[in-house]
Design a protein around this motif. Sequence first.
Motif, mmCIF file in Angstrom:
data_model
loop_
_atom_site.group_PDB
_atom_site.id
_atom_site.type_symbol
_atom_site.label_atom_id
_atom_site.label_comp_id
_atom_site.label_asym_id
_atom_site.label_seq_id
_atom_site.Cartn_x
_atom_site.Cartn_y
_atom_site.Cartn_z
ATOM 1 N N THR A 24 45.478 31.251 33.034
ATOM 2 C CA THR A 24 44.995 31.689 31.722
ATOM 3 C C THR A 24 44.689 30.482 30.846
ATOM 4 O O THR A 24 43.644 30.403 30.211
ATOM 5 C CB THR A 24 46.065 32.571 31.046
ATOM 6 O OG1 THR A 24 46.372 33.635 31.938
ATOM 7 C CG2 THR A 24 45.566 33.139 29.739
ATOM 8 N N TRP A 291 43.771 44.819 33.169
ATOM 9 C CA TRP A 291 43.096 44.865 31.866
ATOM 10 C C TRP A 291 42.596 43.472 31.460
ATOM 11 O O TRP A 291 41.447 43.312 31.036
ATOM 12 C CB TRP A 291 44.037 45.426 30.790
ATOM 13 C CG TRP A 291 43.395 45.437 29.433
ATOM 14 C CD1 TRP A 291 43.625 44.563 28.421
ATOM 15 C CD2 TRP A 291 42.381 46.336 28.972
ATOM 16 N NE1 TRP A 291 42.825 44.866 27.348
ATOM 17 C CE2 TRP A 291 42.047 45.950 27.656
ATOM 18 C CE3 TRP A 291 41.724 47.426 29.536
ATOM 19 C CZ2 TRP A 291 41.084 46.604 26.898
ATOM 20 C CZ3 TRP A 291 40.755 48.098 28.781
ATOM 21 C CH2 TRP A 291 40.453 47.677 27.478
ATOM 22 N N TYR A 293 41.912 41.040 33.358
ATOM 23 C CA TYR A 293 40.867 40.679 34.321
ATOM 24 C C TYR A 293 39.541 41.342 33.962
ATOM 25 O O TYR A 293 38.493 40.709 34.029
ATOM 26 C CB TYR A 293 41.344 41.154 35.701
ATOM 27 C CG TYR A 293 40.466 40.843 36.874
ATOM 28 C CD1 TYR A 293 40.620 39.646 37.577
ATOM 29 C CD2 TYR A 293 39.517 41.759 37.321
ATOM 30 C CE1 TYR A 293 39.838 39.367 38.684
ATOM 31 C CE2 TYR A 293 38.730 41.494 38.417
ATOM 32 C CZ TYR A 293 38.891 40.293 39.104
ATOM 33 O OH TYR A 293 38.109 40.026 40.190
ATOM 34 N N SER A 294 39.592 42.591 33.558
ATOM 35 C CA SER A 294 38.329 43.318 33.383
ATOM 36 C C SER A 294 37.836 43.344 31.938
ATOM 37 O O SER A 294 36.638 43.479 31.706
ATOM 38 C CB SER A 294 38.473 44.760 33.893
ATOM 39 O OG SER A 294 39.469 45.434 33.163
ATOM 40 N N ALA A 295 38.732 43.211 30.958
ATOM 41 C CA ALA A 295 38.291 43.274 29.553
ATOM 42 C C ALA A 295 38.519 41.962 28.821
ATOM 43 O O ALA A 295 37.786 41.648 27.889
ATOM 44 C CB ALA A 295 39.011 44.406 28.817
ATOM 45 N N GLY A 296 39.553 41.211 29.209
ATOM 46 C CA GLY A 296 39.783 39.898 28.606
ATOM 47 C C GLY A 296 40.156 39.931 27.129
ATOM 48 O O GLY A 296 39.889 38.969 26.411
ATOM 49 N N ARG A 338 36.456 48.726 27.097
ATOM 50 C CA ARG A 338 35.957 47.754 28.081
ATOM 51 C C ARG A 338 34.429 47.680 28.035
ATOM 52 O O ARG A 338 33.843 46.616 28.134
ATOM 53 C CB ARG A 338 36.455 48.153 29.469
ATOM 54 C CG ARG A 338 36.287 47.083 30.492
ATOM 55 C CD ARG A 338 37.291 47.202 31.595
ATOM 56 N NE ARG A 338 37.356 48.547 32.137
ATOM 57 C CZ ARG A 338 38.328 48.989 32.899
ATOM 58 N NH1 ARG A 338 39.332 48.201 33.204
ATOM 59 N NH2 ARG A 338 38.327 50.204 33.359
ATOM 60 N N GLY A 342 32.400 44.360 27.045
ATOM 61 C CA GLY A 342 31.443 43.829 28.018
ATOM 62 C C GLY A 342 30.052 43.702 27.423
ATOM 63 O O GLY A 342 29.395 42.664 27.546
ATOM 64 N N GLY A 347 34.852 39.081 25.465
ATOM 65 C CA GLY A 347 36.091 38.782 26.199
ATOM 66 C C GLY A 347 36.522 37.345 25.885
ATOM 67 O O GLY A 347 35.679 36.456 25.740
ATOM 68 N N ASN A 352 32.709 39.475 30.078
ATOM 69 C CA ASN A 352 33.116 40.135 31.326
ATOM 70 C C ASN A 352 31.975 41.026 31.811
ATOM 71 O O ASN A 352 31.430 41.785 31.026
ATOM 72 C CB ASN A 352 34.329 41.024 31.094
ATOM 73 C CG ASN A 352 35.586 40.221 30.938
ATOM 74 O OD1 ASN A 352 35.795 39.561 29.941
ATOM 75 N ND2 ASN A 352 36.419 40.245 31.952
ATOM 76 N N PRO A 353 31.626 40.953 33.088
ATOM 77 C CA PRO A 353 30.597 41.860 33.583
ATOM 78 C C PRO A 353 31.084 43.302 33.533
ATOM 79 O O PRO A 353 32.284 43.542 33.651
ATOM 80 C CB PRO A 353 30.380 41.411 35.021
ATOM 81 C CG PRO A 353 31.588 40.632 35.383
ATOM 82 C CD PRO A 353 32.210 40.115 34.132
ATOM 83 N N GLU A 354 30.181 44.253 33.342
ATOM 84 C CA GLU A 354 30.545 45.677 33.322
ATOM 85 C C GLU A 354 31.076 46.083 34.689
ATOM 86 O O GLU A 354 30.585 45.633 35.701
ATOM 87 C CB GLU A 354 29.320 46.518 32.994
ATOM 88 C CG GLU A 354 29.543 47.650 31.983
ATOM 89 C CD GLU A 354 30.887 48.356 31.996
ATOM 90 O OE1 GLU A 354 30.997 49.423 32.615
ATOM 91 O OE2 GLU A 354 31.855 47.850 31.393
#
Length: 354
Positions: A24, A291, A293-296, A338, A342, A347, A352-354
């Motif tokens: 991180t 979370w 990882y995907s939304a930051g 998210r 995105g 993020g 972050n990619p969708e």
Amino acid sequence: MIVDGVTMGRFRAALLIGSTIGLTACAAAFARDTQPPAAMPGADRLSTIVSEAHIRFKDVKDGANADYIPILATVPSELFAVVIATRDGKIYSAGDADYRYSIQSVSKPFTAALVMQQYGDPDILKDKIGIEPTGLPFNSKLALEIYDTRSVNPLVNAGAIASVSLVKARDEEERWQMVLANLQAFAGGAKLSLLDEVYKSEYETAWSNRGIANLLFNYERLYSDPEEALRVYTQQCSVGINTRELALMGATLANGGVNPATGKRLLDESSVPELLALMLTAGFYDESGEWAYSAGLPAKTGVGGGIVAIVPGQFAIASFSPRVNTAGNSVRAMLAIRFIAGELGVGLFGPNPE
Ligand code: DON
């Protein structure tokens, strides 16, 4: 054998957490060097994106209302709200943004903030509760046995009950009033009140949390009478909130600890990064890694269906939908937040990619 298993589990958890923190920190440093922070989107963009998120996910039916607190099963499952509140107090909303539901665990970081503020000691949470993610469900009793800190962090039930027990108050009534007043202040001075039916339903069935409170007291990691802490914690979780108010609570953290509606400082600026770090690493319990990882974004969920996420220095995104997944996190609220993070590329570690 058991001792070996536990020791090994803790060693692996420590390695995982250590490497997560290392990664991180590296990711943050890398993002700082390579990408300027996303610019604050304009009013039109914010207004459009909340509507888009609402339209896109309104028909999702995955998950189910929580029912271990019986009354939560009766909340209409179709309700869905998406709200952005900016650091200067502007609000953009779509859906059922005025419907009041129980705040549940979304209250936890705000009471942790009250404790930080009351003690004026940056290490209060670290010393008296803990700051590591558990990687375990929100009501885990196992966590109390495998971590020396016992309550582990203020965002799981054990740590949140410990937070309530740390609130400086002369008696139970004052403890409750301080918790409530603090939530109201974060919500911009809104008149919040206890949802009596939720409180009754939760307190009558609070066997698991009662067990946690008693275990913590046994380990000298609870700082008031256990039943008092349990009652006030249950009251805290039963406070009614709507999604506009929830977004304003988050916007206070996006605004460095000053409420955008009242201009009142509720948390020292120097404590905000610490609280947001806890929200990033533990706000979704055993889904916190997924979370981040995907939304930051640092965020906190509640089993009533609310979630608030913070874009530091810019705004908060709040969403509400009663159907939750097996970790107790609202399915549509996660999807909506998210999606917005995105699309806006906000993020913390880069878009972050969708
Ligand atoms: O203590 C409980 O179980 C509830 N009052 C709060 C749990 C909760 O909100 C979990 N979050 N998603």
